[in-house]
Write a protein that holds these residues in place. Sequence first.
Motif, PDB file in Angstrom:
ATOM      1  N   SER A 153       7.269  34.885  23.907  1.00  0.00           N
ATOM      2  CA  SER A 153       8.437  35.834  23.754  1.00  0.00           C
ATOM      3  C   SER A 153       8.502  36.029  22.187  1.00  0.00           C
ATOM      4  O   SER A 153       9.227  36.627  21.601  1.00  0.00           O
ATOM      5  CB  SER A 153       9.752  35.167  23.988  1.00  0.00           C
ATOM      6  N   ARG A 176      11.495  35.625  20.069  1.00  0.00           N
ATOM      7  CA  ARG A 176      12.701  36.087  20.346  1.00  0.00           C
ATOM      8  C   ARG A 176      13.645  35.385  21.404  1.00  0.00           C
ATOM      9  O   ARG A 176      12.717  34.490  22.062  1.00  0.00           O
ATOM     10  CB  ARG A 176      12.483  37.620  21.002  1.00  0.00           C
ATOM     11  N   GLU A 197      14.746  34.574  24.746  1.00  0.00           N
ATOM     12  CA  GLU A 197      14.395  34.718  26.230  1.00  0.00           C
ATOM     13  C   GLU A 197      15.471  34.618  27.021  1.00  0.00           C
ATOM     14  O   GLU A 197      16.231  33.790  27.223  1.00  0.00           O
ATOM     15  CB  GLU A 197      13.481  33.448  26.362  1.00  0.00           C
ATOM     16  N   ASP A 246      12.274  41.761  29.534  1.00  0.00           N
ATOM     17  CA  ASP A 246      12.020  42.290  28.158  1.00  0.00           C
ATOM     18  C   ASP A 246      13.196  43.183  28.084  1.00  0.00           C
ATOM     19  O   ASP A 246      13.105  44.378  28.051  1.00  0.00           O
ATOM     20  CB  ASP A 246      10.629  43.014  28.553  1.00  0.00           C
ATOM     21  N   LEU A 247      13.984  42.575  26.980  1.00  0.00           N
ATOM     22  CA  LEU A 247      15.199  43.507  26.699  1.00  0.00           C
ATOM     23  C   LEU A 247      14.770  44.736  25.782  1.00  0.00           C
ATOM     24  O   LEU A 247      15.245  45.628  26.057  1.00  0.00           O
ATOM     25  CB  LEU A 247      16.113  42.606  26.173  1.00  0.00           C
ATOM     26  N   PRO A 248      14.009  44.531  24.826  1.00  0.00           N
ATOM     27  CA  PRO A 248      13.647  45.613  23.898  1.00  0.00           C
ATOM     28  C   PRO A 248      12.855  46.692  24.977  1.00  0.00           C
ATOM     29  O   PRO A 248      13.322  47.614  24.586  1.00  0.00           O
ATOM     30  CB  PRO A 248      12.749  45.012  22.833  1.00  0.00           C
ATOM     31  N   SER A 249      11.990  46.589  25.602  1.00  0.00           N
ATOM     32  CA  SER A 249      11.539  47.508  26.579  1.00  0.00           C
ATOM     33  C   SER A 249      12.473  48.168  27.388  1.00  0.00           C
ATOM     34  O   SER A 249      12.567  49.318  27.464  1.00  0.00           O
ATOM     35  CB  SER A 249      10.504  46.861  27.466  1.00  0.00           C
ATOM     36  N   GLU A 298      15.766  48.487  26.697  1.00  0.00           N
ATOM     37  CA  GLU A 298      16.695  49.237  26.070  1.00  0.00           C
ATOM     38  C   GLU A 298      15.945  50.315  25.374  1.00  0.00           C
ATOM     39  O   GLU A 298      16.601  51.377  25.546  1.00  0.00           O
ATOM     40  CB  GLU A 298      17.291  48.316  24.970  1.00  0.00           C
ATOM     41  N   ASN A 299      14.713  50.189  25.134  1.00  0.00           N
ATOM     42  CA  ASN A 299      14.162  51.382  24.388  1.00  0.00           C
ATOM     43  C   ASN A 299      13.762  52.668  25.493  1.00  0.00           C
ATOM     44  O   ASN A 299      13.870  53.763  25.024  1.00  0.00           O
ATOM     45  CB  ASN A 299      12.614  50.801  24.046  1.00  0.00           C
ATOM     46  N   SER A 329      21.920  43.132  28.207  1.00  0.00           N
ATOM     47  CA  SER A 329      21.758  44.115  27.117  1.00  0.00           C
ATOM     48  C   SER A 329      23.346  44.674  26.938  1.00  0.00           C
ATOM     49  O   SER A 329      24.017  45.227  27.822  1.00  0.00           O
ATOM     50  CB  SER A 329      21.105  45.467  27.675  1.00  0.00           C
ATOM     51  N   SER A 381      24.546  46.415  24.671  1.00  0.00           N
ATOM     52  CA  SER A 381      24.104  48.004  24.612  1.00  0.00           C
ATOM     53  C   SER A 381      24.492  48.815  25.825  1.00  0.00           C
ATOM     54  O   SER A 381      25.230  49.930  26.236  1.00  0.00           O
ATOM     55  CB  SER A 381      23.181  48.572  23.805  1.00  0.00           C
TER      56      SER A 381
END
Length: 196
Positions: free
Chosen positions: A73, A76, A78, A87-90, A92-93, A125, A127
């Motif tokens: 990770s 980050r 986990e 994979d939160l960033p993936s 959210e992006n 997430s 967001s």
Amino acid sequence: MDYGKMGPRAQRGVGKTTLVQKACEALVSSGAGVEGFYTEEVREGGRRVGFDVVTVTGERGHLSRIRDVAGASHGRREYTVGQYVVDLPSFENLALPLFRNVGLADGGSRKVFVIDEIGKMELFSQSFIRAVRQTLDSSSCTILGTIPIPKGKPLDLVEEVRSRRDVKVFAVSKENRNAVLQDILATVRECLKQTT
């Protein structure tokens, strides 16, 4: 009653995503604007190794992978659901920009916004939670979303969605998933006819 926001609920594996994809195909072929994302299984060698988030336009990103496939990770926090590392960033992006553009309809026509799914992985997430609530509270689109059947501790946003008066929930099973498609399409088309 305004059913401007609605969708199927069921346990994983009964075909919610396939149902959503079929509904999207039918709606697009009838001239409706469709945006959003769905969640798709990822298999390697016949074994499920995770899930991807896929936009209606075909962009794809990781949602989760089995721990041994996910790798480190890199410092980050986990987030895990069972054997899957989210994979939160993936996620959210790829998913969050779709919500920012949801109100931008072409020519003033209502669109269908797909959210498949509002589930445990996605709910890590904050967001995403805010974006779902804002989208549900707006009248800029008709939402076709999926929520899981509760098992164990209820998920706050899922219960919030399920209890909304402007949401119509269809229970999906392996036995009814083909028949319920026509009911879902009829409801979405009725929602699209309503003025904002």
